[in-house]
Design a protein around this motif. Structure first.
Motif, PDB file in Angstrom:
ATOM      1  N   GLY A 275       7.253  10.741 -32.806  1.00 51.23           N
ATOM      2  CA  GLY A 275       6.291   9.650 -32.936  1.00 51.23           C
ATOM      3  C   GLY A 275       5.786   9.401 -34.340  1.00 51.23           C
ATOM      4  O   GLY A 275       4.865   8.607 -34.534  1.00 51.23           O
ATOM      5  N   VAL A 276       6.400  10.044 -35.314  1.00 52.46           N
ATOM      6  CA  VAL A 276       5.997   9.806 -36.709  1.00 52.46           C
ATOM      7  C   VAL A 276       6.611   8.493 -37.175  1.00 52.46           C
ATOM      8  O   VAL A 276       7.817   8.275 -37.031  1.00 52.46           O
ATOM      9  CB  VAL A 276       6.453  10.961 -37.616  1.00 52.46           C
ATOM     10  N   THR A 277       5.779   7.643 -37.720  1.00 48.01           N
ATOM     11  CA  THR A 277       6.234   6.308 -38.120  1.00 48.01           C
ATOM     12  C   THR A 277       6.264   6.149 -39.634  1.00 48.01           C
ATOM     13  O   THR A 277       5.554   6.839 -40.373  1.00 48.01           O
ATOM     14  CB  THR A 277       5.327   5.227 -37.525  1.00 48.01           C
ATOM     15  N   ASN A 278       7.081   5.193 -40.060  1.00 49.79           N
ATOM     16  CA  ASN A 278       7.225   4.881 -41.480  1.00 49.79           C
ATOM     17  C   ASN A 278       7.462   3.383 -41.588  1.00 49.79           C
ATOM     18  O   ASN A 278       8.188   2.820 -40.760  1.00 49.79           O
ATOM     19  CB  ASN A 278       8.414   5.655 -42.051  1.00 49.79           C
ATOM     20  N   TYR A 279       6.815   2.748 -42.579  1.00 48.47           N
ATOM     21  CA  TYR A 279       6.923   1.300 -42.722  1.00 48.47           C
ATOM     22  C   TYR A 279       7.298   0.903 -44.149  1.00 48.47           C
ATOM     23  O   TYR A 279       6.886   1.563 -45.111  1.00 48.47           O
ATOM     24  CB  TYR A 279       5.581   0.623 -42.382  1.00 48.47           C
ATOM     25  N   ALA A 280       8.026  -0.186 -44.266  1.00 50.04           N
ATOM     26  CA  ALA A 280       8.243  -0.786 -45.577  1.00 50.04           C
ATOM     27  C   ALA A 280       6.896  -1.304 -46.086  1.00 50.04           C
ATOM     28  O   ALA A 280       6.054  -1.754 -45.294  1.00 50.04           O
ATOM     29  CB  ALA A 280       9.238  -1.930 -45.480  1.00 50.04           C
ATOM     30  N   ASP A 281       6.694  -1.243 -47.390  1.00 48.27           N
ATOM     31  CA  ASP A 281       5.419  -1.689 -47.953  1.00 48.27           C
ATOM     32  C   ASP A 281       5.108  -3.135 -47.579  1.00 48.27           C
ATOM     33  O   ASP A 281       3.945  -3.491 -47.375  1.00 48.27           O
ATOM     34  CB  ASP A 281       5.445  -1.546 -49.475  1.00 48.27           C
ATOM     35  N   SER A 282       6.142  -3.955 -47.468  1.00 45.61           N
ATOM     36  CA  SER A 282       5.943  -5.380 -47.223  1.00 45.61           C
ATOM     37  C   SER A 282       5.397  -5.688 -45.835  1.00 45.61           C
ATOM     38  O   SER A 282       4.902  -6.791 -45.594  1.00 45.61           O
ATOM     39  CB  SER A 282       7.264  -6.134 -47.424  1.00 45.61           C
ATOM     40  N   VAL A 283       5.474  -4.728 -44.908  1.00 46.21           N
ATOM     41  CA  VAL A 283       5.020  -4.992 -43.541  1.00 46.21           C
ATOM     42  C   VAL A 283       3.874  -4.084 -43.105  1.00 46.21           C
ATOM     43  O   VAL A 283       3.362  -4.231 -41.989  1.00 46.21           O
ATOM     44  CB  VAL A 283       6.177  -4.867 -42.522  1.00 46.21           C
ATOM     45  N   LYS A 284       3.478  -3.173 -43.965  1.00 45.78           N
ATOM     46  CA  LYS A 284       2.377  -2.262 -43.602  1.00 45.78           C
ATOM     47  C   LYS A 284       1.138  -3.049 -43.235  1.00 45.78           C
ATOM     48  O   LYS A 284       0.815  -4.051 -43.878  1.00 45.78           O
ATOM     49  CB  LYS A 284       2.086  -1.325 -44.776  1.00 45.78           C
ATOM     50  N   CYS A 285       0.445  -2.562 -42.212  1.00 43.46           N
ATOM     51  CA  CYS A 285      -0.797  -3.161 -41.717  1.00 43.46           C
ATOM     52  C   CYS A 285      -0.572  -4.469 -40.970  1.00 43.46           C
ATOM     53  O   CYS A 285      -1.533  -5.069 -40.475  1.00 43.46           O
ATOM     54  CB  CYS A 285      -1.812  -3.391 -42.835  1.00 43.46           C
ATOM     55  N   ARG A 286       0.673  -4.953 -40.889  1.00 45.72           N
ATOM     56  CA  ARG A 286       0.969  -6.168 -40.127  1.00 45.72           C
ATOM     57  C   ARG A 286       1.882  -5.888 -38.937  1.00 45.72           C
ATOM     58  O   ARG A 286       1.752  -6.509 -37.880  1.00 45.72           O
ATOM     59  CB  ARG A 286       1.630  -7.222 -41.017  1.00 45.72           C
ATOM     60  N   PHE A 287       2.830  -4.960 -39.120  1.00 43.06           N
ATOM     61  CA  PHE A 287       3.794  -4.635 -38.072  1.00 43.06           C
ATOM     62  C   PHE A 287       3.475  -3.260 -37.489  1.00 43.06           C
ATOM     63  O   PHE A 287       3.001  -2.366 -38.208  1.00 43.06           O
ATOM     64  CB  PHE A 287       5.204  -4.600 -38.632  1.00 43.06           C
ATOM     65  N   THR A 288       3.784  -3.098 -36.204  1.00 41.84           N
ATOM     66  CA  THR A 288       3.620  -1.808 -35.548  1.00 41.84           C
ATOM     67  C   THR A 288       4.877  -1.480 -34.756  1.00 41.84           C
ATOM     68  O   THR A 288       5.275  -2.263 -33.883  1.00 41.84           O
ATOM     69  CB  THR A 288       2.405  -1.796 -34.609  1.00 41.84           C
ATOM     70  N   ILE A 289       5.477  -0.335 -35.055  1.00 37.14           N
ATOM     71  CA  ILE A 289       6.643   0.125 -34.311  1.00 37.14           C
ATOM     72  C   ILE A 289       6.188   1.106 -33.253  1.00 37.14           C
ATOM     73  O   ILE A 289       5.270   1.909 -33.480  1.00 37.14           O
ATOM     74  CB  ILE A 289       7.686   0.769 -35.259  1.00 37.14           C
ATOM     75  N   SER A 290       6.808   1.034 -32.084  1.00 34.28           N
ATOM     76  CA  SER A 290       6.470   1.969 -31.011  1.00 34.28           C
ATOM     77  C   SER A 290       7.694   2.173 -30.126  1.00 34.28           C
ATOM     78  O   SER A 290       8.636   1.376 -30.165  1.00 34.28           O
ATOM     79  CB  SER A 290       5.283   1.463 -30.189  1.00 34.28           C
ATOM     80  N   ARG A 291       7.660   3.238 -29.351  1.00 37.59           N
ATOM     81  CA  ARG A 291       8.795   3.549 -28.477  1.00 37.59           C
ATOM     82  C   ARG A 291       8.291   4.021 -27.126  1.00 37.59           C
ATOM     83  O   ARG A 291       7.232   4.652 -27.025  1.00 37.59           O
ATOM     84  CB  ARG A 291       9.690   4.616 -29.123  1.00 37.59           C
ATOM     85  N   ASP A 292       9.066   3.710 -26.107  1.00 35.99           N
ATOM     86  CA  ASP A 292       8.790   4.173 -24.749  1.00 35.99           C
ATOM     87  C   ASP A 292      10.033   4.930 -24.309  1.00 35.99           C
ATOM     88  O   ASP A 292      11.027   4.321 -23.895  1.00 35.99           O
ATOM     89  CB  ASP A 292       8.503   2.985 -23.818  1.00 35.99           C
ATOM     90  N   ASP A 293       9.983   6.235 -24.421  1.00 33.65           N
ATOM     91  CA  ASP A 293      11.173   7.040 -24.123  1.00 33.65           C
ATOM     92  C   ASP A 293      11.524   7.033 -22.644  1.00 33.65           C
ATOM     93  O   ASP A 293      12.677   7.229 -22.274  1.00 33.65           O
ATOM     94  CB  ASP A 293      10.966   8.460 -24.630  1.00 33.65           C
ATOM     95  N   ALA A 294      10.565   6.810 -21.785  1.00 31.99           N
ATOM     96  CA  ALA A 294      10.855   6.744 -20.342  1.00 31.99           C
ATOM     97  C   ALA A 294      11.725   5.527 -20.034  1.00 31.99           C
ATOM     98  O   ALA A 294      12.499   5.534 -19.079  1.00 31.99           O
ATOM     99  CB  ALA A 294       9.561   6.684 -19.552  1.00 31.99           C
ATOM    100  N   LYS A 295      11.578   4.478 -20.869  1.00 28.21           N
ATOM    101  CA  LYS A 295      12.355   3.259 -20.668  1.00 28.21           C
ATOM    102  C   LYS A 295      13.475   3.110 -21.683  1.00 28.21           C
ATOM    103  O   LYS A 295      14.170   2.094 -21.691  1.00 28.21           O
ATOM    104  CB  LYS A 295      11.428   2.041 -20.763  1.00 28.21           C
TER     105      LYS A 295
END
Length: 122
Positions: A55-75
């Motif tokens: 669950g550790v996330t990393n973002y490009a500087d250009s999208v930080k604070c605007r985009f959110t990545i997430s995952r649902d491993d059950a699905k």
């Protein structure tokens, strides 16, 4: 193997939001890291964000604070919530998953989605 199916792209005005989804299909596989990339016309494909199995996330500087990545491993599904979109976010967005399958002897390979177009109008 593993097939990735993306959805959620489209046309949106600047300042708007979109949510991308990427679902993995196959048999007997385990997914490790997941990521979103994008490629604008005439430019190289670039990493937008990634998330580890922990669950550790990393973002490009250009999208930080605007985009959110997430995952649902059950699905077996990856998401990208995109807010405050800008015209420069216009690109084809691709998901990538690192996965091991029974067919590959549980060796890990990268799998890519087909891409989904995101267009942000000014």
């Amino acid at each position: 193997q593993v097939q990735l199916v993306e959805s959620g792209g489209g046309l949106v005005q600047a300042g708007g939001s979109l949510r991308l989804s990427c679902a993995a299909f196959g048999s007997r596989f385990r997914i490790n890291a997941m990521a979103w990339y994008r490629q604008a016309p005439g430019k190289q494909r670039e990493l937008v964000a990634d998330v580890t199995i922990d669950g550790v996330t990393n973002y490009a500087d250009s999208v930080k604070c605007r985009f959110t990545i997430s995952r649902d491993d059950a699905k077996n599904t990856l998401y990208l919530q995109m807010n405050t979109l800008k015209p420069e976010d216009t690109a084809v967005y691709y998901c990538k998953m690192s996965a091991a399958t029974a067919k590959t002897g549980w060796l890990e390979y990268d799998y890519w989605g087909q891409g989904t177009q995101v267009t942000v109008s000014s």
